[in-house]
Design an enzyme around this catalytic site. Sequence first.
Site, PDB file in Angstrom:
ATOM      1  CG  PHE A 135      -1.791   1.046   1.547  1.00 50.54           C
ATOM      2  CD1 PHE A 135      -3.039   1.069   0.940  1.00 50.54           C
ATOM      3  CD2 PHE A 135      -1.472   2.049   2.456  1.00 50.54           C
ATOM      4  CE1 PHE A 135      -3.957   2.090   1.241  1.00 50.54           C
ATOM      5  CE2 PHE A 135      -2.388   3.061   2.755  1.00 50.54           C
ATOM      6  CZ  PHE A 135      -3.630   3.075   2.141  1.00 50.54           C
ATOM      7  CB  ALA A 136       2.704   2.887  -2.506  1.00 54.04           C
ATOM      8  CG  LEU A 137      -1.547   7.228   1.638  1.00 56.24           C
ATOM      9  CD1 LEU A 137      -2.486   7.524   0.474  1.00 56.24           C
ATOM     10  CD2 LEU A 137      -2.403   6.868   2.882  1.00 56.24           C
ATOM     11  CB  ALA A 142       2.660  13.840   1.418  1.00 55.45           C
ATOM     12  CD  GLN A 346      11.504  -0.428  35.417  1.00 57.85           C
ATOM     13  OE1 GLN A 346      11.815  -0.213  34.246  1.00 57.85           O
ATOM     14  NE2 GLN A 346      12.171   0.059  36.441  1.00 57.85           N
ATOM     15  CB  ILE A 347       8.127  -7.085  35.458  1.00 62.06           C
ATOM     16  CG1 ILE A 347       7.029  -6.243  36.106  1.00 62.06           C
ATOM     17  CG2 ILE A 347       8.103  -8.524  35.969  1.00 62.06           C
ATOM     18  CD1 ILE A 347       5.608  -6.685  35.766  1.00 62.06           C
ATOM     19  N   GLY A 349      13.617  -6.567  34.598  1.00 63.26           N
ATOM     20  CA  GLY A 349      14.903  -6.003  34.997  1.00 63.26           C
ATOM     21  C   GLY A 349      15.903  -6.034  33.849  1.00 63.26           C
ATOM     22  CD  GLU A 373      -2.569   0.811   8.695  1.00 61.83           C
ATOM     23  OE1 GLU A 373      -3.789   0.840   8.911  1.00 61.83           O
ATOM     24  OE2 GLU A 373      -1.936  -0.218   8.434  1.00 61.83           O
ATOM     25  CD  GLU A 377       1.204  13.013  18.257  1.00 61.40           C
ATOM     26  OE1 GLU A 377       1.139  12.033  17.486  1.00 61.40           O
ATOM     27  OE2 GLU A 377       2.082  13.133  19.119  1.00 61.40           O
TER      28      GLU A 377
END
Length: 394
Positions: A135-137, A142, A346-347, A349, A373, A377
């Site tokens: 998919f080339a958008l 842009a 974090q858990i 370590g 996609e 924001e």
Amino acid sequence: MASAEFNPHDAIAWPFFEARHRALAAGIEAWSHEHLAHVPHDDVDATCRALVRKLGDAGWLSYGVGGTAYGGHGDTIDTRAVCLLRETLAKHSGLADFALAMQGLGSGAISLAGTDAQKSRYLPRVARGEALAAFALSEPEAGSDVAAMALAARADGDDYVLDGEKTWISNGGIADFYVVFARTGEAPGSRGISAFIVDADAPGLEIAERIDVIAPHPLARLRFTGARVKRSQMLGVPGEGFKIAMRTLDIFRTSVAAASLGFARRALAEGLSRAASRKMFGQTLGDFQLTQAKLAQMALTIDSSALLVYRAAWLRDQGESVTREAAMAKWHASEGAQQVIDAAVQIWGGMGVQSGNTVETLYREIRSLRIYEGATEVQQLIVGRDLLKAHAGA
Ligand SMILES: Cc1cc2nc3c(=O)[nH]c(=O)nc-3n(C[C@H](O)[C@H](O)[C@H](O)COP(=O)(O)OP(=O)(O)OC[C@H]3O[C@@H](n4cnc5c(N)ncnc54)[C@H](O)[C@@H]3O)c2cc1C
């Protein structure tokens, strides 16, 4: 009503789903255990090609294709099915999820807007995993501002001639065809864009650059220099390309949220197993209330994401517009998954940041989903604008 095979507290028992979805969820989970235990990452091109073939052989790709006459599982794309497939694959392998997602995203515009001839030529091969789609958008200038695209398509006899660039194109370099959005100039901005199917071997199309990212997958910048495409390769009518792109994203944006959910579920599972086994200070890590609060927050984020994902998917399957719901799902699930995965790191370590550890891989895998996609924001703006529009019309 929950099926007897499922724990009624599991998300799959929710009323968003039908019996076929529950069967699908069980099927893809079993298949993933059998086929995705060791996915090599040394050559992502070869791995993705092999995964697409495997997913096609097993029939999973047919869910991302619309029309039983063209190899699709149903007459339209079943959003809940695509989301369940992505959620499960993401739990097991980011590359497997990517391989399935790109077949759907890359061919989605053909399912939605293709002629019989276009559908017959491309979709059955996509569904079988014999042709790779892209998919080339996006373009260098842009990305979020898609309507600013510059790649030009000029009518010339029976052809269109394409000049310009696309970038960040997933499957770029290994795809067999690209759905390319180009400026045909019927009107300014988004109303002057059309969509074309461009075969990878079209003269004038070249891979200008392969792009490396933190969670590697095939990705490229494409250059079009006088690339000729037959008029019959246009999807829909001139000027309709932007609408086609947005309709495609309405389906697949929700599925990006589902993939985020899958990554987060895997992170919680990894966090739980480490918390339950790691000895420290004379007890296990999970005995500490600070750890329990962390795990609780992870579970809350996951459940709220799942509710948003399957609300959007269910609503679309009822034929409703889901622009606001899909945006909310993608925003919440991708941002939430990043937090859940960070908590799992974090858990764990030091081992959490060790290359190759599952949570380290997830930490890299999730990052792009908050950007592509439509960055977070952009989703926030979609929701905000939609609220104001609804308010004005009330
Ligand atoms: C791994 C990966 C795979 C991709 N695959 C594809 C693909 O297959 N096909 C394709 O066409 N594209 C693809 N993309 C491109 C992707 O869709 C763009 O990267 C994305 O739309 C953002 O565009 P950009 O990178 O140009 O960032 P920019 O548009 O420059 O945006 C930069 C940042 O600005 C912020 N921002 C954006 N809008 C606003 C606003 N209105 N207000 C305030 N802040 C804002 C966001 O935080 C955003 O991340 C891919 C990208 C990545 C990273």
